[in-house]
Design an enzyme around this catalytic site. Structure first.
Site, short mmCIF file in Angstrom:
data_model
loop_
_atom_site.label_atom_id
_atom_site.label_comp_id
_atom_site.label_asym_id
_atom_site.label_seq_id
_atom_site.Cartn_x
_atom_site.Cartn_y
_atom_site.Cartn_z
N HIS A 109 0.81 -1.21 0.00
CA HIS A 109 0.00 0.00 0.00
C HIS A 109 0.84 1.27 0.00
O HIS A 109 0.31 2.37 -0.10
CB HIS A 109 -0.99 -0.04 1.17
CG HIS A 109 -2.16 -0.93 0.88
ND1 HIS A 109 -3.46 -0.56 1.07
CD2 HIS A 109 -2.21 -2.18 0.34
CE1 HIS A 109 -4.26 -1.54 0.69
NE2 HIS A 109 -3.53 -2.54 0.25
N SER A 162 0.00 -1.24 -6.42
CA SER A 162 0.13 -2.50 -7.14
C SER A 162 0.82 -2.30 -8.48
O SER A 162 0.69 -1.24 -9.10
CB SER A 162 -1.26 -3.10 -7.40
OG SER A 162 -1.88 -3.43 -6.19
N LYS A 179 -14.40 -7.77 -8.45
CA LYS A 179 -13.65 -8.69 -9.30
C LYS A 179 -13.03 -9.83 -8.48
O LYS A 179 -13.03 -10.99 -8.90
CB LYS A 179 -12.56 -7.92 -10.04
CG LYS A 179 -11.93 -8.73 -11.16
CD LYS A 179 -11.20 -7.85 -12.16
CE LYS A 179 -10.58 -8.70 -13.25
NZ LYS A 179 -10.07 -7.90 -14.37
N ASP A 180 -12.52 -9.50 -7.27
CA ASP A 180 -11.97 -10.55 -6.41
C ASP A 180 -13.06 -11.54 -5.98
O ASP A 180 -12.78 -12.73 -5.80
CB ASP A 180 -11.33 -9.93 -5.15
CG ASP A 180 -9.94 -9.35 -5.44
OD1 ASP A 180 -9.41 -9.61 -6.54
OD2 ASP A 180 -9.39 -8.65 -4.57
N GLU A 227 5.11 -34.13 0.18
CA GLU A 227 3.89 -33.64 -0.43
C GLU A 227 4.20 -33.05 -1.80
O GLU A 227 5.31 -32.59 -2.05
CB GLU A 227 3.27 -32.57 0.48
CG GLU A 227 2.59 -33.17 1.70
CD GLU A 227 1.23 -33.73 1.37
OE1 GLU A 227 1.17 -34.84 0.81
OE2 GLU A 227 0.23 -33.08 1.66
#
Lengths: 255, 422
Positions: free
Chosen positions: B217, B221, B245-246, B289
């Site tokens: 922040h 971005s 959108k998320d 894994e």
């Protein structure tokens, strides 16, 4: 946008494709057998699982424990409370100590775990030529191929092919890794007498007991799949709604 | 700045009263409401939010699992099966947690891929990237210790193999290993400390995620074009545009997650982990894994134990210096025709290593793993530094709005414009 989405998809698929490759093991292909619980919507065939329990009780239980399963769990296979209580009561369970500090035997209750055939692993080995019969509670989850492998193993016994010499006390099984298994062929035709008149062939008993063992390993399977269908329907509708909201919100943006 | 009440813009009297004294509402409004966000994100920019949600799911399910789990070698396996059988919806909680680990790694791998492809690690976002690598290392430690807790065969033997790696270090090796074990082999003290640390580390991750977001922040971005927003015409407020959108991405993600949990819950696991741990019986193939397989392949590709361990750790540690290895001023691979090809080959090598790590370490599998390992490091240490000097990037658009609003080909002036160092 499309191109990047395809890339993301390819990456994800690559990750998924790697997983089953882990333990392919290189053994022979399992015989083609269909179980009622195969696929996404499959459920347990109760009659088959009940017959499978009979096979376990009369054959397998001589050597194999199922220490994670209780008699009360048999209610899920469609047995009545009275039937379960009667089955549990056929075994003697050690309990205690009582008020005098003594251990005592009592008839089994539905809340008891399945009685173990041997007091401990050493006793089990001593009675089985040094081999330890594995606990069968989660065996269907603990073997590659699950119930399909168990079925194959149970019908996979034969005389060793020419040129193969077995170690002392071992048996030939074409589906067992290494082909030499300590357990002798456990199932013979008509070894159990099914109450519902089903003919007890080796294949039938193998199928029934594999169904039972899969239920024992995954008793939640039916509830899980039913819930999954509802959740996916809900999420599909929600996906449509959120996408519509997103379109509406973004309608005034040039992008 | 004078001391006194914060000048709150909120009208609701209760909100206002709190906000004047502790401006959390103002902060949330600034960071998640009006926060200016580039308008050209594609769906790759969902994955940070997805990772955050997954972390919260893992912590929530983990807390409930720990209420029923017993961290003792004689009871751990059985307590996990008790959760599956006798705890109300215990099977759901456990399968969400176990598959959530896999989903977490899928999401974070895509998130890292996004960062590498669009050059999100470049100035001024180096620290943001470094904090991300720290989160990834913490995730790996947490996931590894979590896999030990059910105390199945792969838990035990995976723990034995991985902890033994530290013995390769000269002088301090055996000390580190005994510290990890709490004794002289993987045993009850190991299980206990792994449980304790497995509970602790997610909260450490949460703290570093907070720093990761705080750093984000400050710089803002990155975006698919890799150029900084030039003004308000290039950005949108985070809410409602990116919350909307998320949400789309989140629901689609939940569909994949639910498909795994409800219809193939053991698909990504190993059958041997349903066999209780037995120190006297070694599984035919010990495999970690799936999300550790690339590093496992690198480890086994090197004939020397210490060399393998160093390369394995180096394969992640090299990410820390990625911002200084890649000197190209252009961020997004969209405008780097050569780097894009080399990077996609690197991605393929990563997937090849993931595949090879699940195969026995013999024959041509080792050869393939060696070639992929060589390329993995060559990309970072040779190709990227060279490309930064040799590559001719494509012309960058003038601004984020420009290619959208302008439509046609860009004016020739844009091509010559040097990439700004924000």
């Amino acid at each position: 946008m499309l191109r990047t989405s395809i890339k993301a998809l390819a990456l994800t698929l690559g990750l998924f494709a790697a997983a089953p490759a882990q333990a392919a093991g290189g053994s022979v292909a399992l015989p083609d057998v269909k179980f009622s619980f195969d696929g996404i919507f499959g459920t347990y065939d109760r009659a088959s699982a009940q017959r499978g329990f009979q096979v376990y009780k009369e054959v397998c239980a001589a050597c194999h424990s199922m220490r994670l399963v209780s008699y009360r769990n048999l209610r899920e296979l469609g047995l009545s409370e009275a039937q379960v209580a009667a089955i549990a009561a056929t075994v003697e369970v050690q309990d205690g100590p009582n008020d005098e500090g003594q251990m005592f035997d009592r008839p089994g209750r539905p809340s008891d775990r399945f009685r173990r055939p041997f007091a401990n692993d050493a006793a089990a080995r001593a009675s089985n030529n040094g081999a330890l019969p594995p606990d069968l509670s989660v065996i269907a989850k603990a073997r590659e191929g699950g119930a399909h492998y168990l079925y194959a193993l149970l019908i996979g016994y034969s005389d060793p092919p020419a040129g193969v010499t077995l170690m002392d006390g071992m048996n030939y099984n074409k589906y067992f890794p290494g082909n030499q298994i300590a357990m002798a062929s456990p199932l013979n035709p008509d070894q159990v007498e099914y109450a519902d008149g089903t003919k007890a062939t080796v294949e039938q008993m193998a199928r029934d007991v594999s169904t039972f063992l899969n239920w024992a390993a995954e008793p939640e399977l039916e509830q899980r799949r039913a819930m999954g269908v509802k959740i996916l329907i809900f999420l599909t509708i929600l996906a449509g709604l959120t996408y519509a909201v997103k379109r509406k919100v973004w309608a005034d943006v040039e992008h | 700045m004078s001391i006194g009440l914060h000048n709150s813009e909120f009208k609701n009297p209760v909100v206002r009263w709190i906000d004047q004294r502790m401006p959390v509402f103002t902060m949330m409004q600034k960071e998640y409401g009006t926060f200016p966000t580039p308008k050209n994100f594609n769906y790759f920019w969902n994955f940070g939010a997805l990772a955050m949600v997954t972390l919260m799911i893992m912590i929530a399910t983990g807390i409930f699992l720990s209420m029923h789990y017993t961290a003792h070698t004689s009871m751990a396996f059985e307590s996990v099966e008790r959760i599956m059988r006798d705890v109300n919806y215990g099977w759901l909680i456990r399968y969400v947690h176990a598959n959530g680990a896999s989903m977490f790694f899928i999401v974070v791998y895509i998130h890292i891929f996004r960062g590498m492809y669009y050059g999100s690690y470049k100035a001024p976002r180096e620290l943001l990237w470094i904090l991300g690598v720290v989160i990834f290392l913490l995730m790996m430690a947490t996931a590894f210790m979590g896999y030990v807790l059910p105390w199945g065969q792969m838990s035990f033997w995976g723990a034995t193999v991985i902890t033994n790696l530290f013995s390769a270090f000269p002088v301090v090796g055996s000390f580190i290993v005994e510290l990890l074990w709490g004794g002289f082999s993987v045993d009850n003290p190991t299980l206990n400390r792994f449980f304790s640390l497995h509970y602790l580390l997610p909260f450490v991750i949460f703290g570093v995620v907070f720093l990761h977001v705080a750093a984000l922040h400050i710089t803002g971005s990155n975006n698919p074009l890799g150029i900084e927003p030039k003004g308000p015409q290039d950005t949108l407020p985070f809410h409602p545009y990116y919350t909307a959108k998320d949400s789309v991405g989140l629901v689609v993600y939940f569909m994949v997650f639910a498909g795994l949990v409800f219809f193939a819950p053991n698909y990504l696991g190993h059958p041997d982990n349903y066999i209780p741990a037995n120190p006297l019986v070694t599984p035919a193939h010990i495999v970690p894994e799936w999300y550790f397989l690339p590093y496992y392949a690198i480890l086994r590709a090197v004939p020397d134990k210490l060399g393998g361990v160093l390369l394995m750790f180096g394969s992640i540690l090299v990410w820390f210096v990625l911002p200084w290895l890649d000197r190209s001023p252009v961020r997004s691979m969209r405008f780097r025709p050569l780097a894009r090809i080399f990077f996609l080959i690197w991605t393929a090598c990563f997937l090849v290593l993931l595949w090879a790590g699940g195969k026995p370490a013999e024959g041509h599998y080792v050869l393939i793993a060696r070639i992929a390992t060589a390329y993995y490091f060559a990309y970072f240490l040779v190709i990227l530094p060279l490309l930064g000097r040799l590559e001719r990037p494509l012309p960058l658009p003038e601004s984020i709005s420009r290619p959208v609003l302008g439509g046609g080909p860009l004016p020739s002036g844009a091509a010559a414009k040097p990439m700004e160092k924000a």
